[in-house]
Motif scaffolding. Sequence first.
Motif, mmCIF file in Angstrom:
data_model
loop_
_atom_site.group_PDB
_atom_site.id
_atom_site.type_symbol
_atom_site.label_atom_id
_atom_site.label_comp_id
_atom_site.label_asym_id
_atom_site.label_seq_id
_atom_site.Cartn_x
_atom_site.Cartn_y
_atom_site.Cartn_z
ATOM 1 N N TYR A 1 0.802 -1.229 0.000
ATOM 2 C CA TYR A 1 0.000 0.000 0.000
ATOM 3 C C TYR A 1 0.833 1.277 0.000
ATOM 4 N N ASN A 2 2.036 1.236 0.561
ATOM 5 C CA ASN A 2 2.914 2.410 0.509
ATOM 6 C C ASN A 2 3.656 2.415 -0.820
ATOM 7 N N ASN A 3 2.937 2.801 -1.857
ATOM 8 C CA ASN A 3 3.460 2.673 -3.226
ATOM 9 C C ASN A 3 3.580 4.009 -3.951
ATOM 10 N N GLY A 4 3.521 5.101 -3.192
ATOM 11 C CA GLY A 4 3.655 6.421 -3.811
ATOM 12 C C GLY A 4 2.352 7.012 -4.303
ATOM 13 N N ARG A 5 1.265 6.248 -4.260
ATOM 14 C CA ARG A 5 -0.039 6.763 -4.695
ATOM 15 C C ARG A 5 -0.737 7.495 -3.552
ATOM 16 N N LYS A 6 -1.491 8.538 -3.872
ATOM 17 C CA LYS A 6 -2.324 9.196 -2.872
ATOM 18 C C LYS A 6 -3.447 8.223 -2.502
ATOM 19 N N THR A 7 -3.700 8.100 -1.217
ATOM 20 C CA THR A 7 -4.556 7.017 -0.744
ATOM 21 C C THR A 7 -5.754 7.531 0.059
ATOM 22 N N ILE A 8 -6.930 7.121 -0.392
ATOM 23 C CA ILE A 8 -8.167 7.356 0.346
ATOM 24 C C ILE A 8 -8.535 6.040 1.037
ATOM 25 N N LEU A 9 -8.877 6.118 2.298
ATOM 26 C CA LEU A 9 -9.162 4.924 3.096
ATOM 27 C C LEU A 9 -10.532 5.025 3.764
ATOM 28 N N PHE A 10 -11.228 3.898 3.794
ATOM 29 C CA PHE A 10 -12.370 3.754 4.697
ATOM 30 C C PHE A 10 -12.268 2.392 5.361
ATOM 31 N N VAL A 11 -12.623 2.353 6.641
ATOM 32 C CA VAL A 11 -12.591 1.117 7.420
ATOM 33 C C VAL A 11 -13.971 0.892 8.023
ATOM 34 N N GLY A 12 -14.501 -0.304 7.840
ATOM 35 C CA GLY A 12 -15.803 -0.630 8.418
ATOM 36 C C GLY A 12 -16.394 -1.842 7.729
ATOM 37 N N GLU B 1 -6.183 13.474 -9.214
ATOM 38 C CA GLU B 1 -4.952 12.713 -9.012
ATOM 39 C C GLU B 1 -5.078 11.310 -9.602
ATOM 40 N N PRO B 2 -4.608 11.140 -10.844
ATOM 41 C CA PRO B 2 -4.679 9.814 -11.477
ATOM 42 C C PRO B 2 -3.874 8.755 -10.704
ATOM 43 N N ARG B 3 -2.744 9.184 -10.099
ATOM 44 C CA ARG B 3 -1.936 8.234 -9.321
ATOM 45 C C ARG B 3 -2.468 8.162 -7.883
ATOM 46 N N SER B 4 -3.606 7.499 -7.764
ATOM 47 C CA SER B 4 -4.249 7.385 -6.450
ATOM 48 C C SER B 4 -4.827 5.987 -6.298
ATOM 49 N N GLN B 5 -5.183 5.651 -5.065
ATOM 50 C CA GLN B 5 -5.780 4.349 -4.787
ATOM 51 C C GLN B 5 -6.820 4.485 -3.679
ATOM 52 N N LEU B 6 -7.746 3.528 -3.673
ATOM 53 C CA LEU B 6 -8.804 3.498 -2.670
ATOM 54 C C LEU B 6 -8.731 2.172 -1.926
ATOM 55 N N ILE B 7 -8.560 2.243 -0.606
ATOM 56 C CA ILE B 7 -8.536 1.042 0.225
ATOM 57 C C ILE B 7 -9.826 0.982 1.029
ATOM 58 N N LEU B 8 -10.569 -0.097 0.851
ATOM 59 C CA LEU B 8 -11.825 -0.316 1.564
ATOM 60 C C LEU B 8 -11.616 -1.535 2.462
ATOM 61 N N ALA B 9 -11.350 -1.266 3.723
ATOM 62 C CA ALA B 9 -10.949 -2.322 4.663
ATOM 63 C C ALA B 9 -12.133 -2.706 5.546
ATOM 64 N N GLY B 10 -12.698 -3.880 5.265
ATOM 65 C CA GLY B 10 -13.832 -4.327 6.071
ATOM 66 C C GLY B 10 -14.283 -5.723 5.705
ATOM 67 N N ASP B 11 -14.819 -6.404 6.677
ATOM 68 C CA ASP B 11 -15.293 -7.773 6.506
ATOM 69 C C ASP B 11 -16.552 -7.785 5.637
ATOM 70 N N TYR B 12 -16.566 -8.636 4.606
ATOM 71 C CA TYR B 12 -17.758 -8.729 3.757
ATOM 72 C C TYR B 12 -18.386 -10.112 3.798
ATOM 73 N N ARG B 13 -17.959 -10.966 4.730
ATOM 74 C CA ARG B 13 -18.558 -12.303 4.839
ATOM 75 C C ARG B 13 -20.047 -12.190 5.161
ATOM 76 N N GLY B 14 -20.858 -12.872 4.371
ATOM 77 C CA GLY B 14 -22.306 -12.798 4.529
ATOM 78 C C GLY B 14 -22.949 -11.687 3.730
ATOM 79 N N LEU B 15 -22.142 -10.759 3.242
ATOM 80 C CA LEU B 15 -22.651 -9.620 2.462
ATOM 81 C C LEU B 15 -22.143 -9.672 1.028
ATOM 82 N N GLU B 16 -21.981 -10.884 0.512
ATOM 83 C CA GLU B 16 -21.426 -11.047 -0.837
ATOM 84 C C GLU B 16 -22.310 -10.410 -1.910
#
Length: 355
Positions: free
Chosen positions: A170-181, A204-219
């Motif tokens: 994840y520390n790859n030089g891209r601007k990073t938007i994060l949400f956790v839940g 910012e084309p060189r960006s990434q989105l990290i969506l960190a959260g459990d999705y078991r049961g919510l497929e």
Amino acid sequence: MEVHQLATSLTYGDAISDEMLEIQSVLRAAGFKSEIFTRFCDPKLAGLAHDFREYWQYSSRDNVAIFHFSIGSPVSRLFFRLPDKKIMIYHNITPHEYFLDCHRILARECYKGRLEIKLFVDKVDLVLGDSEFNRQELEAVGYRRTGVLPILINFEKFKTPPDPVARKIYNNGRKTILFVGRLIPNKKYEDIIKVYALYKRYFEPRSQLILAGDYRGLERYLAGLLELVDRLKLQDVYFTGHIPFAELRACYEAADVFLSLSEHEGFGVPIVEAFIQDVPVVAFKAGAVAETMNGGGVLLERKDFLSIAALIDLIIRDDKLRSRILAGQRKALEKYRQEKIASLLLNYIDQVIKG
């Protein structure tokens, strides 16, 4: 004197479960015998909880039983039959309408839980919300003796090192938007994705989105989000699923901005976690979000996706603005210091013991 906790489940990485373990530590340090009783226990936490049906062996009029109410379950029905002095901590129940299209069982349990909360108005000695928002819900249905106990968070665990592999990814030089839940519809992941699409296209084309959260049961909900990502022709969107804490630390470390567009929150633990780890927070004002932020971060009154994308770009590029936001977040954290919440908890227990 014994003070025990009951809940539907003890789950690895879950905010309420983490709080139960922190409360147990506080109670034991204060000299109380304290165990945890649940219906379900994550194998990763085996040995830390008893089956809730065993509680009758511990039950006594001299004990205090603390029940964490967050969904309807047989545990609540046992709790309200106990002769113990009783404290209920209400963590809010997501309105069932959010789950009708993706998880009918969860919709049913949330519906039942919101009915159940009304049935026990005169059966507890004290009921606590982990926010004023939650406390007001309790007061509205008729509970008379109420209070607020913010979620007990161990700040020290955020000093542990991040997972080195996740850090490298994840520390790859891209601007990073994060949400956790947890990946559930009230969190409005689709809105976050739409904001990210605009940010990536126009700012910012060189960006990434990290969506960190459990999705078991919510497929089913996850499938809809993946379809949205595909339809928008987006790249660099990561759905992590349920991950160990060390990997979550790496996500926070990589983040430039934490973005929450949730439409129903009873507290908002990841917001506080982002504050602890010096990640600027931008969050939509819904439920207890404003209360949780406690004057820190940036609070959104409405959802204008392009404006939110522009705001994120400004926060990332403007060092002075970013510094002011982080200073406000550090000040807001004083409310959640472990010693303050622990003292408040012990004071509530003392009130119940003394009647």
